[in-house]
Design a protein around this motif. Sequence first.
Motif, mmCIF file in Angstrom:
data_model
loop_
_atom_site.group_PDB
_atom_site.id
_atom_site.type_symbol
_atom_site.label_atom_id
_atom_site.label_comp_id
_atom_site.label_asym_id
_atom_site.label_seq_id
_atom_site.Cartn_x
_atom_site.Cartn_y
_atom_site.Cartn_z
ATOM 1 N N ASP A 108 0.833 -1.209 0.000
ATOM 2 C CA ASP A 108 0.000 0.000 0.000
ATOM 3 C C ASP A 108 0.862 1.250 0.000
ATOM 4 N N GLU A 109 1.943 1.166 0.767
ATOM 5 C CA GLU A 109 2.873 2.304 0.854
ATOM 6 C C GLU A 109 3.444 2.617 -0.535
ATOM 7 N N GLY A 110 3.873 1.572 -1.203
ATOM 8 C CA GLY A 110 4.444 1.761 -2.530
ATOM 9 C C GLY A 110 3.408 2.317 -3.494
ATOM 10 N N ARG A 111 2.244 1.767 -3.402
ATOM 11 C CA ARG A 111 1.171 2.174 -4.303
ATOM 12 C C ARG A 111 0.842 3.660 -4.105
ATOM 13 N N ARG A 112 0.798 4.036 -2.852
ATOM 14 C CA ARG A 112 0.508 5.426 -2.522
ATOM 15 C C ARG A 112 1.591 6.326 -3.116
ATOM 16 N N ALA A 113 2.823 5.914 -2.950
ATOM 17 C CA ALA A 113 3.936 6.749 -3.395
ATOM 18 C C ALA A 113 3.845 7.061 -4.887
ATOM 19 N N SER A 114 3.472 6.075 -5.690
ATOM 20 C CA SER A 114 3.434 6.352 -7.134
ATOM 21 C C SER A 114 2.145 7.012 -7.562
ATOM 22 N N SER A 115 1.091 6.747 -6.815
ATOM 23 C CA SER A 115 -0.182 7.375 -7.186
ATOM 24 C C SER A 115 -0.051 8.893 -7.124
ATOM 25 N N ASP A 116 0.854 9.330 -6.265
ATOM 26 C CA ASP A 116 1.059 10.779 -6.144
ATOM 27 C C ASP A 116 1.715 11.358 -7.392
ATOM 28 N N LEU A 117 2.437 10.526 -8.114
ATOM 29 C CA LEU A 117 3.134 11.004 -9.310
ATOM 30 C C LEU A 117 2.136 11.193 -10.431
ATOM 31 N N ASP A 118 2.507 12.014 -11.354
ATOM 32 C CA ASP A 118 1.609 12.150 -12.507
ATOM 33 C C ASP A 118 2.223 11.403 -13.680
ATOM 34 N N LEU A 119 2.338 10.094 -13.542
ATOM 35 C CA LEU A 119 2.998 9.298 -14.581
ATOM 36 C C LEU A 119 2.156 8.083 -14.959
ATOM 37 N N PRO A 120 0.986 8.299 -15.500
ATOM 38 C CA PRO A 120 0.163 7.134 -15.858
ATOM 39 C C PRO A 120 0.750 6.468 -17.100
ATOM 40 N N PRO A 121 0.466 5.212 -17.308
ATOM 41 C CA PRO A 121 0.949 4.558 -18.530
ATOM 42 C C PRO A 121 0.165 5.092 -19.727
ATOM 43 N N THR A 122 0.744 5.019 -20.870
ATOM 44 C CA THR A 122 0.114 5.527 -22.083
ATOM 45 C C THR A 122 -0.730 4.436 -22.725
ATOM 46 N N ILE A 123 -1.378 3.663 -21.919
ATOM 47 C CA ILE A 123 -2.117 2.525 -22.479
ATOM 48 C C ILE A 123 -3.433 2.377 -21.737
ATOM 49 N N ARG A 124 -4.465 2.019 -22.494
ATOM 50 C CA ARG A 124 -5.785 1.849 -21.893
ATOM 51 C C ARG A 124 -5.890 0.478 -21.240
ATOM 52 N N LYS A 125 -6.819 0.367 -20.314
ATOM 53 C CA LYS A 125 -7.117 -0.943 -19.753
ATOM 54 C C LYS A 125 -8.061 -1.708 -20.679
ATOM 55 N N THR A 126 -8.124 -2.982 -20.510
ATOM 56 C CA THR A 126 -9.030 -3.825 -21.300
ATOM 57 C C THR A 126 -9.881 -4.598 -20.311
ATOM 58 N N SER A 127 -11.004 -5.052 -20.750
ATOM 59 C CA SER A 127 -11.644 -6.052 -19.886
ATOM 60 C C SER A 127 -11.747 -7.347 -20.665
ATOM 61 N N HIS A 128 -11.173 -8.379 -20.102
ATOM 62 C CA HIS A 128 -11.148 -9.672 -20.785
ATOM 63 C C HIS A 128 -12.507 -10.341 -20.669
ATOM 64 N N PRO A 129 -13.058 -10.814 -21.753
ATOM 65 C CA PRO A 129 -14.370 -11.496 -21.696
ATOM 66 C C PRO A 129 -14.321 -12.711 -20.769
ATOM 67 N N VAL A 130 -13.246 -13.482 -20.825
ATOM 68 C CA VAL A 130 -13.063 -14.564 -19.840
ATOM 69 C C VAL A 130 -11.719 -14.330 -19.166
ATOM 70 N N PRO A 131 -11.617 -14.749 -17.906
ATOM 71 C CA PRO A 131 -10.313 -14.568 -17.252
ATOM 72 C C PRO A 131 -9.259 -15.382 -18.001
ATOM 73 N N LEU A 132 -8.104 -14.803 -18.138
ATOM 74 C CA LEU A 132 -7.044 -15.476 -18.874
ATOM 75 C C LEU A 132 -6.024 -16.063 -17.906
ATOM 76 N N LYS A 133 -5.533 -17.194 -18.293
ATOM 77 C CA LYS A 133 -4.499 -17.855 -17.484
ATOM 78 C C LYS A 133 -3.138 -17.285 -17.883
ATOM 79 N N ILE A 134 -2.370 -16.895 -16.882
ATOM 80 C CA ILE A 134 -0.989 -16.465 -17.162
ATOM 81 C C ILE A 134 -0.123 -17.714 -17.069
ATOM 82 N N LEU A 135 0.631 -17.963 -18.096
ATOM 83 C CA LEU A 135 1.516 -19.136 -18.030
ATOM 84 C C LEU A 135 2.691 -18.953 -18.969
ATOM 85 N N ASN A 136 3.766 -19.607 -18.643
ATOM 86 C CA ASN A 136 4.913 -19.516 -19.544
ATOM 87 C C ASN A 136 4.953 -20.741 -20.463
#
Lengths: 560, 560, 283, 283
Positions: free
Chosen positions: B167-195
């Motif tokens: 939470d501490e880390g999250r707070r620290a960056s939320s204060d910055l004005d550095l959002p990513p240049t990318i939109r969020k997506t919503s996945h129709p089904v949850p995706l499995k992360i795997l290598n």
Amino acid sequence: MRNSFTIVLSGEAGQGLQTLEDLIMASAGEEYHVYSSKEIMSRVRGGNNTVEIRLATEPVAAYQETIDYLFLLNDHAYDRLDSRVQDSTVIFAEESFLKGHEGGHKQLLSLRAMAKALGNPIYINTLLFGYIAGILDLNQGTCHDLISDRFAALKPAIIASNLKAFDEGRRASSDLDLPPTIRKTSHPVPLKILNGTTAVGLGALAGGCNYISSYPMSPSTALLVFLSNHARDFDVLVEQAEDEIAALNMTLGAWYAGARGIVTTSGGGFALMEEALSLSGITETPAVIHIAQRPGPATGLPTRTEQGDLNLAVYAGHGEFPRIIFAPGYPEDAVRLTQKAFYLADKYQVPVMILTDQYFLDANFQMAPFPLEEAPLESFVVKTDKAYLRYRLADHPVSPRGIPGHGEGLVKVDSDEHTEEGLITEDFDVRQLMNDKRLDKESLILEDYQAAELIGPEDYDTLIIAWGSNYGLVKEYVETTDRDKVAFLYIKQVFPLHDSIRDYALAARQVLVVENNATGQLAALLKLHLDIKVDDAVLKYNGEPFSIEEFEAILKEALL
Amino acid sequence: MRNSFTIVLSGEAGQGLQTLEDLIMASAGEEYHVYSSKEIMSRVRGGNNTVEIRLATEPVAAYQETIDYLFLLNDHAYDRLDSRVQDSTVIFAEESFLKGHEGGHKQLLSLRAMAKALGNPIYINTLLFGYIAGILDLNQGTCHDLISDRFAALKPAIIASNLKAFDEGRRASSDLDLPPTIRKTSHPVPLKILNGTTAVGLGALAGGCNYISSYPMSPSTALLVFLSNHARDFDVLVEQAEDEIAALNMTLGAWYAGARGIVTTSGGGFALMEEALSLSGITETPAVIHIAQRPGPATGLPTRTEQGDLNLAVYAGHGEFPRIIFAPGYPEDAVRLTQKAFYLADKYQVPVMILTDQYFLDANFQMAPFPLEEAPLESFVVKTDKAYLRYRLADHPVSPRGIPGHGEGLVKVDSDEHTEEGLITEDFDVRQLMNDKRLDKESLILEDYQAAELIGPEDYDTLIIAWGSNYGLVKEYVETTDRDKVAFLYIKQVFPLHDSIRDYALAARQVLVVENNATGQLAALLKLHLDIKVDDAVLKYNGEPFSIEEFEAILKEALL
Amino acid sequence: MKPFEMHPNTDIAWCPGCGDFSIRKALIQALTELDLDPTRVVMTSGIGQAAKMPQYVNTNFFNGLHGRGLPLAVAVKSVNPSLTVIAEGGDGDMYGEGGNHFIHNIRRNPDIAHFVHNNMIYGLTQGQGSPTSPVGQKTTVQVEGVINEPFNPLAVAISLGATFVARGFSGDIPALTVLMKAAITHKGYALLDIFQPCVSFNKVNTFKWYQENTYILQENHDSGDRMKALALAFEKDPYPLGILYQVENRPTYEEKAPVYQADKTPLIHRQRRLTAVEALMTP
Amino acid sequence: MKPFEMHPNTDIAWCPGCGDFSIRKALIQALTELDLDPTRVVMTSGIGQAAKMPQYVNTNFFNGLHGRGLPLAVAVKSVNPSLTVIAEGGDGDMYGEGGNHFIHNIRRNPDIAHFVHNNMIYGLTQGQGSPTSPVGQKTTVQVEGVINEPFNPLAVAISLGATFVARGFSGDIPALTVLMKAAITHKGYALLDIFQPCVSFNKVNTFKWYQENTYILQENHDSGDRMKALALAFEKDPYPLGILYQVENRPTYEEKAPVYQADKTPLIHRQRRLTAVEALMTP
Ligand SMILES: Cc1ncc(C[n+]2csc(CCOP(=O)(O)OP(=O)(O)O)c2C)c(N)n1
Ligand SMILES: Cc1ncc(C[n+]2csc(CCOP(=O)(O)OP(=O)(O)O)c2C)c(N)n1
Ligand code: SF4
Ligand code: SF4
Ligand SMILES: [Mg+2]
Ligand SMILES: [Mg+2]
């Protein structure tokens, strides 16, 4: 096919066929052109083996299927030979050995009775030698000397009895009216009788080989035995390794320290050496490897012949690195190419392979002596100075090779990707430079390409391409066929392939490739590397070499 | 290239990059399309490793060279990254970590001070996770759950402290004005992360694998570890063999007795297995072999990537026998093809190889769950009767395979050439029939050919062919390039090759092949087997995968 | 700087705290005390953390394949017996992958020193069980614990007639240095198995564990008694450290090789005469 | 006809007088006396004259690669423990090429019988020295005589904790039959090294030599004493015949394998459920 006269001896393992072959070849070789080949079962005693000796007025070096004179040494010696016996074949045998077989012209020969009369069954082979010598009208003195030499270790009385047995046999056949249908020749210089193995072995000695570490495996073991027998006279350290992996790793250690090592093996053993081949590749440590092919996969037919491991040699080892592969087809070439293998391995710091096969190694040829070149003994090892770098990039692609203890420098060699000094690196640029350095040797290697040999008319329209042990076969074919404009291109350096080969192919209307394998492995390399369109691949892969008759028949069909 | 946002973490081995990658991928994966890849040094501690996480609005699966946000974890973490930093790159680091480097936009981040404030330096990584989560605006609950899961074995108080650090880390960056240049997506089904490794492992389980005997070797070991972890739940016997030779021979023993075994290794280990591959060939004993490629020769770059062992796989083993080689390029395919490998090995009684590489195995993808096919679990093992003949020729080319103890028959299997019963023979005719039987399977295998996938316009004039791990790269390229009429043919069954591939090539004006090796090994197979003329081979062999930018630049030059 | 020492900037790829650092110290110390010339020493090794040793000792080396350090060593020594040869590697390298070379080189008795870092784990490949891992040890592959009996290199070596069999511990550099010197100067094959903690992957056999589970052999131990040496080799918890077994003056592989019977000149310094080959080519 | 006997017409590729014939007799006798069912026995072997044995015994077999009989055996037994598994081969096969599998399978202790024909020579490849050839023996390769110490399989096996270590002689079929039965019924790895004359290539270690250089262990020999067994294993000229060492009830490899902890069903009879795999595929 050439006019020739073919004697076949058929017997069991352990019946002394090898001795008979040696004696006949040595004596007949003085008065005829001779060539012998054999086929042996994978067993130590029993079974059925045959030796074929061809006599001719001109050089021959191909297997002939039909038999002129057949000698049966036991009651099952006929079992696999029916198809090779013609009406004209004379079969020499005890009555009982012929049972159940038709065909041919029978000539009873009771060696057992004759030996018994002489007082000892062990004289059977000497009797038979004499009998055949009588038929061939071989010089008695020569034969006597050979027998005395062969049995030199035995008591004089036994030698004398053997000589008597020989004379007895010779007398017995001289009485017959069965001369061979072939004239004698007189050789301008005495010819050396030797088999493929000996030729490779002589080449190794001529190449400065002073180290061999190998694990026995048919048909490659005879080279290990040859070098063992000459170890003292030629300062060769011979080691029977615990396995093939040790064998090649030891050989690399030996080269690293300054020796010239060879390893001899067959396909299965070589498969086990591939990781070490790759080690030779990345460390740029020279190696010479003799691969004696036999039919696979796995154990396959351990004592038979095939040319099925060309691909294996070309693509062996993980990762990408250069290599050289020779495939000699006659003894002079086996000597010269093996000698050259050591030279090129040292010069380019790459593995060099000699690809032979059972048929070639076990066949006995005649060879005129020739002077050896001194140049291949040149050592490329440098004396190191303090600043020595084993992989100096300024010397792209071949950095001078030092050895430990010779000079003031240190010789650091690593199987990981390495810096110029030989230390592990993960630098991407250095990796690429080193990889290029290794692969760029191929163009230099091609400058030293061992040219192919064209046999037959220069103005051919049909080109038959073959490699290795099919040399004698195809040569005899093109030299005797009544088809004109058929030439033979004998490729002796099968990898890497030189553009000059393409020109030969382009000049032909039809290109055939002849190989003892099922898939046409050289044909594929010719297509891949030289864009040569092969019209027909003449393939055989049942464990036997082509016979000249069979080959003639196939070509009759195949030629346009 | 796709619009994406790339975060790179750079640190030492042992600094916890793997954990960070897992946490970020799992949490960010719920709200973005994500893909991560890594490059690691061959050492356990120290050195420099990096993880790259790409976030995008559409699926991506390629390595990007340029970095948007760079996180340095120590004072030498910047050393190898200068070329990847642009003016726009934001570099998050302690002041001292930046010394001696120019470029980029600096954002001081003193995790050590923050951790100290929290009372424990081990919270650094959780802090950093929080910090990045803040930038990416990741769901706090998800992240908390992930942390609790990850540290489930630890004391509740420690978990609580970690959550606080997050939470501490999250707070620290939320204060910055550095959002990513990318939109969020919503996945129709949850995706499995795997290598890639996990995908191969799942495929093995789906293929009925119940035996693995292997010897550790990067980057292949992770599959052994995966199956070890699922051994109890899925009835898998896991054996760490004494060496690679034992590993494959044991695997053959396991198949012989009725199991479905896999062996996992890398090029050098596979080189040692080639004799046993040939044993699989002649005995017609199935085998599945996972070859995880890394740059050779020999030890080479043990933790880097290359596609240098295709030839090795195609030509491995002495003698001639059929085989199948798959090269999956994305997780679904790794699952399906590995599953199919067991099926085809059983069906055709041949070795089947899965060819992957370090880049693919270590990359993390997202995969939508899909139902598995039951069919590949079909067993082709028969119950034997008294008259059972393991190699019955009447069933040419695939004789039903019995296993010992199942039925009244005896199962006799031999590495020598053998009769229908499985006994050693030297009969030339039987040899030829058996050799034909084995080689004739290839046409059946081609009937089951795993078709290639065409991506891009059907009416292409330029065709880019790639295999294995370059899938994500070339797919992204053809889907985003402004050149039209450029399509991508992804070959997943690289051997044997099917004629259908030729048709794809014939339809193109220009054919390019993309490979991570120095000599263009697939290009050679395309030429040899399908007469495909490749106009250009795009090759890279320094140990790194292609980056999408580099690839775009190369193609700009290469495309007609 | 000691002649075998590396440039101080050398980046050593071992983990901080690894026992390999101490083994390196002892090795450089031993080579220095023996007053050897780096140009006349060759190290051979396989692959593994231990096998990286030659990278960090300034001498000649051939860092070969995993498991194959010994074949290189015996070959180097046999073609140039004037060199001092040391083969070094890990327990996986030398007893696992290279097990066949281990047993058969004992039979050869080449005059080499063989140093095996025994951390009872595969370090470089990140912590799988090794042939010497204790039963029950859990790893990423042996998730329910190792089930096979550990390999006993000392007992095997003594059984096969090795002429020098010793065990050292990285935690005692002076004693290890003494053992290394004894192994290097021993005429014949000398096995020195070296207990070494792997701080990253072996949480069972730690520095402390090794300390608590070893003891130093008494001065008066009769290292010429084979059966006693074997009994010692079977001892565990605690394990004896020191020279368990040594017999002197057994002929070495190089001494026995036919090629050195009439002539002691190292093979690589002899000349080939083509005339003798030509003589063989004439009938 | 005994169930394991071959058709009388079978052409056996061994030399007349070879010790292998007697070993075959003893083996068929042992299998018969144990009343085993040929369909439930598996023989594995490598390549060599000895390794041809499965060709001449009517049962299941996997005649694999030179040196690789043991990996096949341990795998077969572990995936189907209900089978009786015998690995058989020659001294070159099992101790030379296959040496690494030999030492590591002892550590595993699979419930298999391991029969090694020790003729102290490479038979099939026509008479090179084998790992057990005596020093000084001349062969086509060792033209000046073998220089390496012979491999001592029994001592190595005992050193590594093998649970059954015995030596037999082809010349005494009844005794050999007894040993074979003991090895097959022994729970765990059982090594039976069998002295066997090779009439074609070994002119030193002949039938007579074996007879004169062996003795039968006394009934009262305590086969549970490891150090005594080792002392016996070192004995030569004469060499003891019989069970040198045996310990009972050590857990076997199959018993220890995690996959058999909760369930004794042979692996090959279990079913895979795809739903469980699919569960792993969902996030
Ligand atoms: C043929 C082959 N197989 C496997 C590997 C992978 N490998 C590298 S080091 C190693 C084991 C290292 O363990 P060990 O020898 O005990 O050395 P340590 O790292 O523990 O010092 C393995 C399996 C390899 N390089 N080559
Ligand atoms: C990888 C490999 N190397 C070598 C051989 C050749 N080979 C076959 S049998 C054999 C040795 C046989 O000796 P041994 O195992 O003692 O059996 P014997 O014939 O004496 O019974 C060898 C070296 C082979 N088949 N495969
Ligand atoms: S992994 Fe273990 S053995 Fe390797 S360097 Fe680290 S601590 Fe040492
Ligand atoms: S060569 Fe020797 S071991 Fe082989 S069958 Fe003949 S006598 Fe027996
Ligand atoms: Mg270790
Ligand atoms: Mg033998």
